[in-house]
Design an enzyme around this catalytic site. Structure first.
Site, PDB file in Angstrom:
ATOM      1  N   HIS A  11       0.980  -1.026   0.002  1.00  0.00           N
ATOM      2  CA  HIS A  11       0.010   0.040   0.065  1.00  0.00           C
ATOM      3  C   HIS A  11       0.932   1.237   0.079  1.00  0.00           C
ATOM      4  O   HIS A  11       1.464   1.521   1.116  1.00  0.00           O
ATOM      5  CB  HIS A  11      -0.954  -0.089   1.302  1.00  0.00           C
ATOM      6  N   HIS A  33      -4.189  -0.242   6.299  1.00  0.00           N
ATOM      7  CA  HIS A  33      -3.648   0.599   7.303  1.00  0.00           C
ATOM      8  C   HIS A  33      -4.560   0.388   8.747  1.00  0.00           C
ATOM      9  O   HIS A  33      -5.154   1.490   8.910  1.00  0.00           O
ATOM     10  CB  HIS A  33      -3.622   1.992   7.028  1.00  0.00           C
ATOM     11  N   HIS A  39     -10.340   1.254   2.253  1.00  0.00           N
ATOM     12  CA  HIS A  39     -10.159   2.318   3.276  1.00  0.00           C
ATOM     13  C   HIS A  39     -11.308   2.314   4.310  1.00  0.00           C
ATOM     14  O   HIS A  39     -12.563   2.715   3.869  1.00  0.00           O
ATOM     15  CB  HIS A  39     -10.247   3.752   2.516  1.00  0.00           C
ATOM     16  N   LYS A  59      -9.650  -0.387  -5.065  1.00  0.00           N
ATOM     17  CA  LYS A  59      -9.554   0.272  -3.961  1.00  0.00           C
ATOM     18  C   LYS A  59     -11.083   0.919  -3.722  1.00  0.00           C
ATOM     19  O   LYS A  59     -11.532   1.736  -4.776  1.00  0.00           O
ATOM     20  CB  LYS A  59      -8.550   1.413  -3.979  1.00  0.00           C
ATOM     21  N   HIS A  69       1.450   5.447  -1.640  1.00  0.00           N
ATOM     22  CA  HIS A  69       1.005   6.474  -2.699  1.00  0.00           C
ATOM     23  C   HIS A  69       2.304   7.211  -3.340  1.00  0.00           C
ATOM     24  O   HIS A  69       3.135   7.660  -2.700  1.00  0.00           O
ATOM     25  CB  HIS A  69       0.215   7.832  -1.906  1.00  0.00           C
TER      26      HIS A  69
END
Ligand code: DOR
Ligand code: ZN
Length: 344
Positions: free
Chosen positions: A14, A175, A137, A100, A16
């Site tokens: 994971h 996360h 998320h 996602k 960015h």
């Protein structure tokens, strides 16, 4: 005492990487540490088509030196109107590794996310039948829910019904930050796993308010109470195959973090392995580090383990206060601290 540890090359499940000048500035940090990375699609505009993901993958490789041994694994950004066929075709063509789910409004660049799970049922059916993982998320967006409760409430209201309705869908709760998430993942079937960041192993919510407001400790999901940090940390080092490495490294320019309305995200890519190694060392289970960093993720995704190794040595490394990036500065996680393991 172990003074050096050599493990199979790890992956970041994971991250960015952004685009444009920020991509140029940060891609090398991830490629230096990891063989592969699951790249988040929350660009502006978001990555919703296989063509866009292909172009993004090329931009990532172009930002790295020609001989970089790194494979970006691309993801699709789910929207209310995403086409199940586009997802399935992209997956079959090897462009989309996963998709996602951002609840609309939950975090950075999530405005085009999903407003109601009912809107993506056909996409989830398609993903379940082709074995395409759903990355979540896990926060509700209701402003009447306390920010520290949004993950736990998401699990209860959204995730539990989702897992019931799609019993064979492979799901990664990304996360995780709470004991509730750890419990949920432990009790779910083998099709449900979670990624754990270095920062959620190191900091609790006090770090955000330490003698003043600390924007560089602010990310989403926000760090929780100490009891939750301990639960997340215990899960990371437990050896359970349901938990694996995902940094959620999320770079923002220093000026955008140190602002009246500072951006969410912690940039941990430059010293991610050093940061995780500290956790396994402190818990006295360095022998579990390789499985967490290099084995559980690929096994869950059904991908081969990497060849080759990396070595960390028990040698101090001073983390800089800031790094130059994209014509400005960016503050890394652990800035100004000394970590006790260094990647060779
Ligand atoms: O802190 C975060 N930053 N959490 C996210 O979910 C998104 C990320 C970003 O893109 O900046
Ligand atoms: Zn993220």
């Amino acid at each position: 005492m172990t003074d050096s540890i050599t493990i199979r090359r790890p992956d970041d499940w994971h991250v960015h990487l952004r685009d444009g000048a920020m991509l140029e500035a940060v891609a090398g940090y991830t490629a230096r540490q990891f063989a592969r990375a699951i790249v988040m699609p929350n660009l502006t505009p978001p990555v919703t088509t296989a063509d866009a993901a292909r172009a993004y993958r090329e931009a990532i490789m172009a930002a790295l030196p020609g001989d970089a041994d790194f494979t970006p694994l691309m993801t699709a950004y789910l929207t209310d109107t995403i086409s199940p066929d586009e997802l399935a075709r992209g997956h079959e063509d090897g462009v989309f590794t996963a998709a996602k789910l951002y609840p609309a409004g939950a975090t950075t660049n999530s405005a085009s996310g999903v407003t109601d799970i009912a809107n993506i049922r056909a996409a989830l059916e398609a993903m379940q039948s082709i074995g395409m993982p759903l990355l979540v998320h896990g926060e509700v967006t209701d402003h009447d829910i306390d920010i520290f409760d949004r993950e736990a409430v998401f699990i209860e209201r959204i995730l539990e019904p989702l897992v019931r309705d799609f019993p064979a869908l492979r799901i990664v709760l990304e996360h995780i930050t709470t004991a509730d998430a750890v419990r949920f993942v432990e009790n779910a079937g083998q099709n449900v796993a979670a990624t754990i960041t270095p920062h959620h192993c190191h900091i609790n919510r006090n770090a955000i308010f330490e003698r003043g407001i600390r924007p560089h400790a602010y990310c989403l999901p926000i760090a929780k109470r100490e009891q939750h940090r301990l639960a997340v940390r215990a899960a990371a080092v437990s050896g359970s195959p349901k938990f694996f490495l995902g940094t959620d490294s999320a770079p923002h320019a220093k000026r955008d973090k140190e602002a009246a309305c500072g951006c969410a995200g912690i940039f941990n890519a430059p010293y991610a392995l050093e940061s995780y190694a500290a956790v396994f060392d402190e818990e006295d289970v360095l022998d579990h580090f390789e499985a967490f960093a290099s084995e559980h993720g690929p096994r869950f995704y059904g991908l081969p383990l990497n060849e080759g190794t990396v070595t960390l040595r028990r040698e101090s490394v001073d983390i800089p206060e800031s790094l130059d990036a994209a014509g400005g500065e960016i503050v890394p996680f652990h800035a100004g601290e000394t970590l006790r393991w260094s990647l060779i």
